[in-house]
Design an enzyme around this catalytic site. Sequence first.
Site, PDB file in Angstrom:
ATOM      1  N   LEU A   9     -92.480   8.504  44.486  1.00 32.42           N
ATOM      2  CA  LEU A   9     -93.117   7.707  43.438  1.00 32.42           C
ATOM      3  C   LEU A   9     -92.226   6.501  43.149  1.00 32.42           C
ATOM      4  O   LEU A   9     -91.041   6.659  42.853  1.00 32.42           O
ATOM      5  CB  LEU A   9     -93.297   8.548  42.172  1.00 32.42           C
ATOM      6  CG  LEU A   9     -93.878   7.827  40.944  1.00 32.42           C
ATOM      7  CD1 LEU A   9     -95.298   7.341  41.214  1.00 32.42           C
ATOM      8  CD2 LEU A   9     -93.847   8.744  39.718  1.00 32.42           C
ATOM      9  N   GLY A  12     -93.139   0.019  39.557  1.00 37.63           N
ATOM     10  CA  GLY A  12     -93.095  -1.399  39.915  1.00 37.63           C
ATOM     11  C   GLY A  12     -93.315  -1.585  41.407  1.00 37.63           C
ATOM     12  O   GLY A  12     -92.632  -2.377  42.056  1.00 37.63           O
ATOM     13  N   SER A  15     -95.201  -5.210  43.835  1.00 36.32           N
ATOM     14  CA  SER A  15     -94.629  -6.489  44.272  1.00 36.32           C
ATOM     15  C   SER A  15     -93.126  -6.354  44.440  1.00 36.32           C
ATOM     16  O   SER A  15     -92.527  -5.330  44.079  1.00 36.32           O
ATOM     17  CB  SER A  15     -94.941  -7.597  43.257  1.00 36.32           C
ATOM     18  OG  SER A  15     -94.341  -7.288  42.007  1.00 36.32           O
ATOM     19  N   GLY A  16     -92.519  -7.396  44.984  1.00 37.30           N
ATOM     20  CA  GLY A  16     -91.074  -7.494  45.067  1.00 37.30           C
ATOM     21  C   GLY A  16     -90.391  -6.357  45.787  1.00 37.30           C
ATOM     22  O   GLY A  16     -90.876  -5.841  46.804  1.00 37.30           O
ATOM     23  N   ILE A  17     -89.255  -5.931  45.243  1.00 34.89           N
ATOM     24  CA  ILE A  17     -88.447  -4.889  45.874  1.00 34.89           C
ATOM     25  C   ILE A  17     -89.207  -3.572  45.953  1.00 34.89           C
ATOM     26  O   ILE A  17     -89.151  -2.876  46.968  1.00 34.89           O
ATOM     27  CB  ILE A  17     -87.109  -4.722  45.106  1.00 34.89           C
ATOM     28  CG1 ILE A  17     -86.169  -5.887  45.452  1.00 34.89           C
ATOM     29  CG2 ILE A  17     -86.451  -3.391  45.427  1.00 34.89           C
ATOM     30  CD1 ILE A  17     -84.867  -5.890  44.678  1.00 34.89           C
ATOM     31  N   GLY A  18     -89.951  -3.211  44.896  1.00 35.05           N
ATOM     32  CA  GLY A  18     -90.705  -1.958  44.907  1.00 35.05           C
ATOM     33  C   GLY A  18     -91.716  -1.903  46.034  1.00 35.05           C
ATOM     34  O   GLY A  18     -91.847  -0.886  46.729  1.00 35.05           O
ATOM     35  N   SER A 133     -78.625  -3.164  39.311  1.00 36.21           N
ATOM     36  CA  SER A 133     -78.333  -4.506  39.823  1.00 36.21           C
ATOM     37  C   SER A 133     -76.829  -4.686  39.924  1.00 36.21           C
ATOM     38  O   SER A 133     -76.077  -4.136  39.122  1.00 36.21           O
ATOM     39  CB  SER A 133     -78.897  -5.574  38.878  1.00 36.21           C
ATOM     40  OG  SER A 133     -78.470  -6.866  39.281  1.00 36.21           O
ATOM     41  N   TYR A 146     -79.457  -9.085  30.540  1.00 37.01           N
ATOM     42  CA  TYR A 146     -79.866  -8.402  31.774  1.00 37.01           C
ATOM     43  C   TYR A 146     -78.723  -7.521  32.290  1.00 37.01           C
ATOM     44  O   TYR A 146     -78.924  -6.352  32.624  1.00 37.01           O
ATOM     45  CB  TYR A 146     -80.266  -9.438  32.823  1.00 37.01           C
ATOM     46  CG  TYR A 146     -80.722  -8.839  34.141  1.00 37.01           C
ATOM     47  CD1 TYR A 146     -81.972  -8.249  34.257  1.00 37.01           C
ATOM     48  CD2 TYR A 146     -79.898  -8.869  35.264  1.00 37.01           C
ATOM     49  CE1 TYR A 146     -82.400  -7.701  35.458  1.00 37.01           C
ATOM     50  CE2 TYR A 146     -80.312  -8.330  36.472  1.00 37.01           C
ATOM     51  CZ  TYR A 146     -81.564  -7.739  36.565  1.00 37.01           C
ATOM     52  OH  TYR A 146     -81.976  -7.186  37.752  1.00 37.01           O
TER      53      TYR A 146
END
Length: 271
Positions: A9, A12, A15-18, A133, A146
């Site tokens: 599972l 996100g 899109s992107g990294i997911g 990150s 962030y």
Amino acid sequence: MSLAKKVVLITGGSSGIGKAIGIHLTKKGYTVYGTTRNVSKYPDFTHFPLLELDVTKAGTIKKAVQELLSKEDGIDVLVNNAGVGITGPVEEIPEQEISSHFETNYFGAIKVMKGVLPQMRKQQSGLIINVTSIAGYMGLPFRGVYSASKAALEVTTEAMRMETKAFGIKITNLAPGDFATNIAGGRYHAPVIKGSDYQKNYQLSLDLMDAHVDEGGDPKAVGIMVEKIILTPNPRIHYKVGAFMQKFSVFLKRILPDKTYEKLLLNHYKL
């Protein structure tokens, strides 16, 4: 259950990294489910099934987990990837935006873990990969909020690993550097305020951040690293993926005096 049949599972995942992680694992034969806040926005998404889930709303998490379990025998891997970016001088970011950011990047990740842990305890097995990150290893100028949300998730993961070890559950962190994704477009930017004491330096840093994302590597590398972690019997606590210098910066932070490291960052961001 064979390795290739594991159910994964990915929050996100649209899109992107997911999305890159999901595509890679699907090609490798894993059973992948992604999540997104609004499935209707992706009528042509065919890479893997998408479930509707908003990490800030526990009810949607419960519903998505139930939907997945109505189709599969369990949840072998959670890739806790959903997140948002935020930039700005901490002094000028509205407090509501700071709270909203933590609701997604920190509290949201915890809510999703709470959503899958009962099933993993029942199975006496499971792997959770929290996508953090490299920015979470250091306080970066104009990315302080962030960095803080990702650092908080890194440390919480360290605690939860020990809390859930007796249940056969493994939890780890994966910290990506800069990758070519749409995160900059979805990021909350505190406005560059004309006449602000921060105006010049914030704008310089903003331009530099966007350039780093645009020049970032192929997010498929994150998918390859996720698979490597899945195939590791006893995963480490921390993993990093990205350009050499980004990963090396974490090592330097560990060995250099604080002020020396700060000077390196000041020079890098031209501050």
